[in-house]
Write an enzyme that holds these catalytic residues in place. Structure first.
Site, PDB file in Angstrom:
ATOM      1  N   GLU A 322       0.373 -41.925   1.580  1.00 48.27           N
ATOM      2  CA  GLU A 322       0.491 -39.699   1.377  1.00 48.27           C
ATOM      3  C   GLU A 322      -1.366 -39.728   1.481  1.00 48.27           C
ATOM      4  OE1 GLU A 322       3.478 -37.075  -0.757  1.00 48.27           O
ATOM      5  OE2 GLU A 322       1.731 -37.850  -2.143  1.00 48.27           O
ATOM      6  N   HIS A 351      11.324 -66.013   0.010  1.00 49.46           N
ATOM      7  CA  HIS A 351      13.017 -66.659  -0.105  1.00 49.46           C
ATOM      8  C   HIS A 351      13.802 -65.567   1.007  1.00 49.46           C
ATOM      9  CE1 HIS A 351      12.053 -70.190  -2.221  1.00 49.46           C
ATOM     10  NE2 HIS A 351      11.757 -69.187  -2.841  1.00 49.46           N
ATOM     11  N   LYS A 455       9.947 -30.826   3.857  1.00 51.86           N
ATOM     12  CA  LYS A 455      10.849 -29.838   2.545  1.00 51.86           C
ATOM     13  C   LYS A 455      10.947 -28.574   3.138  1.00 51.86           C
ATOM     14  CE  LYS A 455       7.460 -30.902  -1.586  1.00 51.86           C
ATOM     15  NZ  LYS A 455       6.628 -30.892  -2.370  1.00 51.86           N
TER      16      LYS A 455
HETATM   17  O1  LIG Z   1       4.911 -33.515  -8.986  1.00 52.47           O
HETATM   18  P1  LIG Z   1       5.215 -32.389  -8.485  1.00 52.47           P
HETATM   19  O2  LIG Z   1       4.745 -31.277  -8.620  1.00 52.47           O
HETATM   20  O3  LIG Z   1       7.187 -32.059  -8.772  1.00 52.47           O
HETATM   21  O4  LIG Z   1       5.069 -33.392  -7.014  1.00 52.47           O
HETATM   22  C1  LIG Z   1       5.978 -34.795  -6.699  1.00 52.47           C
HETATM   23  C2  LIG Z   1       5.597 -34.710  -5.501  1.00 52.47           C
HETATM   24  O5  LIG Z   1       5.881 -33.579  -4.537  1.00 52.47           O
HETATM   25  C3  LIG Z   1       5.177 -34.081  -3.213  1.00 52.47           C
HETATM   26  O6  LIG Z   1       6.525 -33.935  -2.805  1.00 52.47           O
HETATM   27  C4  LIG Z   1       4.190 -34.623  -2.307  1.00 52.47           C
HETATM   28  O7  LIG Z   1       3.645 -34.801  -2.259  1.00 52.47           O
HETATM   29  C5  LIG Z   1       4.019 -35.580  -3.815  1.00 52.47           C
HETATM   30  O8  LIG Z   1       2.944 -36.116  -3.576  1.00 52.47           O
HETATM   31  C6  LIG Z   1       4.014 -35.553  -5.234  1.00 52.47           C
HETATM   32  O9  LIG Z   1       3.365 -35.926  -6.287  1.00 52.47           O
END
Ligand SMILES: O=P(O)(O)OC[C@H]1O[C@H](O)[C@H](O)[C@@H](O)[C@@H]1O
Length: 528
Positions: A322, A351, A455
C-alpha cells in the site's frame, strides 16, 4: 564466488544491533560496491527526507499531512509540546484502562470480568493487532481476542457463534481511523444486534478507537460507550500498530506495550544513522532496490521460521504494497512502482511452493526471518543430540543455500527471541525501510489513492442494486435483464445487474430467476 570469498562477504556486510541482539545479513544479495556507490546520492536524499519527515514536514503532500508514527515511540521528537504531551497521556490512559479491565474494576453489567475481546477493524486497523496477537499474546491471556476483519457474513457468524455463551463478558473494540469504512461499520452493526438479541446494552461493552469527531466517534459519544481512544491524522493506518490502534488490544491481552515501544525506539535510533552499511533499514532498502532494479521487478517472499511470526508476511504485505504500489511519482510521472509481498512460514512452505522458488520463474528475492531461541524450556532430543529446533534451523540454512546456489537472492533477519521488544523493532525496521525506499524511487509512501477507486465502484454497485429492486417492485410481470437495465437507466451495466440479481437469488432475498441459469440472456426476473 568461492566459499572463502563468500564468508568474507558475509562478515563484511553483517549488521548487528547489540542492544536488540538483531542481525541482518544481506550477503546473499549479489550487489557489488559499484552498485552501492551509485545509489549513494539517492540515499543522501532519502536520509535528508527522513530527517524532514521526523521534524514534522508535510511528508504526505496529497493529503496535506505530517507523518508521525516515529513520534509514538519517542514523543520528545514530536514537533510541538502539545503533541508530545498528548502521546504520553494517551499511553497512560491505555494502560490505566487495560488495568481496570483486567482487574475487574471496569466490568460488564452481568459478569465480574471481561473474558474476551471482539476486535472489529480492517486493513491497518486489523493487520497490526492480528500480527501482534499471534506473535505475543500469552498462552492464557487475561482477555482472549477474536477478530472481525471483513464484511463476510459467515465470518461474522463464526465469531458470534463461538462467543454465543460468553457475549455477556466480551468487550468490543471498534477500530477505524476514519470511522467511516464500510466493513467495520457493518461488523459493528451486526455485533450490536447480537448484543441486543441477548438483551445486553451494547454501549456498556463497546470501545471506539478512531479519529476525534469521526462518525464512529460521534456514535460512541452519543451512546456513551465504555471508552473512546483517539487516533491521529498524522499516523497512517498501515503504520498505526504503535498508536491506540495496536496498543489498546495489545495491552488488554497482557502484552507489554512499553517494551514494544522501546524496541521500536531502539530500532528507530539505529535506522536514523545516515550511513548505508550501518543502518539496517538502509540495507534493506538497498537490497530491495538492487533486487528489483528500483522498479519492483522482483517480489519479496517473506519466510519467518517461527510459527508465532506467521502473520508478519501478511502485515508486511499491506505496509509495503500500500505504501510503495503507486502509479505516479512525486513529480507526477507515471512509474507503476511497488514490490509484491507474499509468504507464510518456514519450514512449512518448503513442502509447498518453495519448489517454484528454487527451480521456477526467478521473479523474487526471499527474506528469511530466523529466531535464535527455539523455545523457553530445554528441548527433548528427537535423534541423538538433535532437537526439533535444530531441524528448523537446518531447514532455514538449507533453503537459503539451495536458493543461492540457483541464483535466487535472499536476505536473512535474525532476532534472539520473539518478544515485545523484538517485534517492536521488526515493525520499526520495515517501516523505516519502506520510507527510505520510497525516497529512493521518489514516491509518496503515505497515501493510497488507488484504494478509493474500488470503494467508489462498490458504492455504485450498491446504488445500482437499489435501482434494480425499485424497477422490479414497480413491474408486475417478469423482466429480462436487458429490460431491467433499460428501465433502471443503466443499459451499460447489464453484467453488474446480472451479478447483483444472481447474488440476491442465491440468498433468497425475494428475487426469482426463471430460465436457464447458465444463459443469462434467457433469464426472466421477478420478485417472488
Ligand atoms: O482505519 P480505517 O479508517 O477504517 O481504514 C482501514 C483501512 O482502509 C483503507 O481502505 C485504507 O486503504 C487502509 O490504509 C486502512 O488501513
Amino acid at each position: 564466488m568461492d566459499a572463502k570469498a563468500l564468508w568474507q562477504r558475509y562478515q563484511n556486510w553483517l549488521y548487528f544491533h547489540e542492544g536488540l541482539g538483531l542481525y541482518l545479513d544481506v550477503s546473499r544479495m549479489r550487489f557489488d560496491d559499484t552498485f552501492v556507490d551509485s545509489l549513494q546520492p539517492k540515499f543522501d536524499q532519502a536520509f535528508a527526507d527522513m530527517v524532514a519527515l521526523e521534524k514534522g514536514a508535510i511528508a504526505n503532500p496529497d493529503e496535506n499531512r505530517m507523518v508521525g508514527h516515529y513520534w509514538l515511540r519517542n514523543p520528545d521528537l514530536a514537533p510541538t509540546p502539545e503533541l508530545t504531551q498528548e502521546i504520553a497521556q494517551t499511553l497512560e490512559q491505555i494502560e490505566a484502562f487495560a488495568e481496570k479491565i483486567q482487574t475487574g474494576a471496569i466490568h460488564p453489567p452481568r459478569a465480574n470480568r471481561f473474558t474476551d475481546i471482539i476486535s472489529i477493524g480492517i486493513g491497518g486497523s486489523a493487520l497490526g493487532p492480528q500480527f501482534v496477537a499471534e506473535a505475543l499474546s500469552p498462552d492464557f491471556p487475561p482477555l482472549k481476542i477474536h477478530f472481525i476483519d471483513n464484511t463476510d457474513p459467515a465470518g461474522i457468524d463464526r465469531i458470534l457463534t463461538q462467543l454465543r455463551n460468553s457475549l455477556a463478558s466480551t468487550l468490543v473494540l471498534v477500530i477505524s481511523k476514519s470511522g467511516g469504512t464500510p466493513e467495520p461499520r457493518n461488523g459493528m452493526i451486526e455485533v450490536k444486534k447480537a448484543y441486543a438479541g441477548q438483551n445486553l446494552e451494547f454501549s456498556q461493552y463497546a470501545v471506539a478507537i478512531t479519529s476525534v469527531d469521526s462518525n464512529l466517534d460521534k456514535i460512541a459519544k452519543a451512546e456513551g460507550w465504555l471508552a473512546r481512544f483517539p487516533m491521529y491524522d498524522w499516523v497512517g493506518g498501515r503504520t498505526s500498530e504503535m498508536s491506540t490502534v495496536g496498543l489498546v488490544p495489545a495491552a488488554l491481552q497482557g502484552i507489554d506495550i512499553r517494551a514494544i515501544l522501546e524496541g521500536a525506539k531502539e530500532m528507530d535510533d539505529a535506522t536514523r544513522v545516515a550511513d548505508i552499511k550501518n543502518n539496517p533499514a538502509a540495507l534493506l532498502a538497498l537490497s530491495w532496490y538492487y533486487a528489483g532494479n528500483g522498479k519492483g521487478e522482483k517480489d519479496m517472499v517473506v519466510l519467518p521460521y517461527k510459527d508465532s511470526l506467521l502473520l508478519f508476511s501478511r502485515y508486511l504485505q499491506q505496509l509495503v504494497m500500500e505504501s510503495l504500489g503507486k502509479e505516479k511519482d512525486l513529480d507526477g510521472n507515471t512509474v507503476y512502482q511497488g514490490i509484491a509481498v507474499y509468504g507464510n512460514k518456514g519450514s512449512t512452505d518448503q513442502h509447498a511452493y518453495v519448489q517454484q522458488l528454487r527451480e521456477g520463474v526467478p521473479n523474487f528475492f526471499a527474506t528469511l526471518i530466523e529466531v535464535l531461541e527455539d523455545r523457553q524450556s530445554p528441548s527433548p532430543e528427537i535423534d541423538p543430540g538433535v532437537t526439533s529446533g535444530d531441524y528448523l534451523s537446518g531447514f532455514l540454512q538449507g533453503t537459503r543455500q539451495a536458493l543461492y546456489e540457483n541464483h535466487r537472492d535472499s536476505i536473512t533477519v535474525t532476532i534472539p527471541q520473539v518478544n515485545p521488544r523484538t517485534v517492536g523493532a521488526l515493525i520499526a525496521l520495515y517501516e523505516r525501510a519502506v520510507g527510505l525506499y520510497a525516497s529512493l524511487v521518489n514516491i509518496n509512501a503515505y497515501h493510497q489513492p488507488g484504494v478509493e477507486a474500488g470503494k467508489k465502484a462498490a458504492a455504485a454497485i450498491l446504488d445500482l442494486q437499489k435501482s434494480v429492486i425499485e424497477v422490479l417492485q414497480t413491474e408486475k410481470s417478469p423482466l429480462t435483464l436487458a429490460e431491467i437495465a433499460e428501465k433502471a437507466g443503466a443499459t451499460e451495466k447489464i453484467e453488474a445487474i446480472y451479478i447483483i440479481l444472481r447474488h440476491l437469488y442465491a440468498n433468497q432475498r425475494g428475487v426469482v430467476l426463471h430460465g436457464n441459469l447458465g444463459q443469462p440472456s434467457s433469464l426472466k426476473v421477478s420478485l417472488g
